[in-house]
Design an enzyme around this catalytic site. Structure first.
Site: not given
Length: 216
Positions: A57, A88, A100, A135, A140, A204, A213
């Protein structure tokens, strides 16, 4: 059977001839960034670079980057598919081929590309294929779309480093992130731009892997 077919469609990219037609004109969107007031479509500062990230998202992903020092402006949009100027609602069908994504315009003298790539790998799960957490769907998917050959090489190198970090943490799933030169970016509708600044309690879906990383 209907639900199974629907799920299959949303997790499989369409063929170009099956994609929705779209439209010739761009969708109306915001002129300026809701948080910092910068023009969403430029002009951008001399020396700025642009890179695009797909992390599920785009609401949470955009907030992650607009809060990063050295990022000049961000925008939510659609990218990587076939349908020109999609809405959308059209992307949600899985029949546009788009993901997205978030456009990140940054000053490489202030924030290194390696730092942005580290945030990308650490703050979502790049091993999930056509989904991110709850999602589910092609929109996604994890993606890095580069705008220069140097960015592309850096993204590919960072993928190998992230895969090694996952293996060291006994997480052996393969990274599924799509990495390539950036296809056309279509700005999402105005209400999607900087959504979580306008709606602080909004959804979120970002969930990191817990690994560190290089570049962090």
């Amino acid at each position: 059977m209907f639900l199974a077919n629907l799920f299959e469609k949303k997790t499989r990219l369409p063929e170009p001839h099956d994609a929705l037609k779209g439209r010739d004109n761009a969708l109306p969107t915001a002129e300026r960034h809701f948080v910092n007031g910068q023009p969403l479509k430029g002009p951008y500062p001399v020396g700025a670079e642009i890179i695009y990230f797909g992390m599920g998202c785009f609401w949470g992903a955009e907030r992650l980057f607009w809060k990063t020092e050295g990022v000049h402006v961000t925008a939510a949009g659609y990218q990587g598919g076939y349908t020109p100027n999609p809405t959308y609602q059209e992307t949600c069908t899985g029949q546009t081929g788009h993901a997205e994504t978030v456009m990140v315009v940054f000053d490489p003298a202030t924030v290194a590309l390696a730092r942005l790539l580290a945030l990308f790998w650490e703050e979502h799960d790049p091993t999930q294929g056509m989904r991110q957490g709850n999602d589910v769907g092609t929109t996604y998917r994890s993606a890095i779309y580069a705008t220069t050959a140097a960015q592309l090489e850096a993204a590919q190198t960072s993928r190998e480093a992230c895969q090694a970090a996952l293996k060291a943490a006994n997480r052996n799933a393969a990274i599924t992130t799509e990495i390539r030169m950036a296809p056309e970016f279509y700005f999402a509708e105005e209400y999607h731009q900087q959504y979580l600044a306008k709606n602080p309690g909004g959804y979120c879906g970002l969930q990191g892997t817990g690994i560190t990383c290089p570049g962090s």
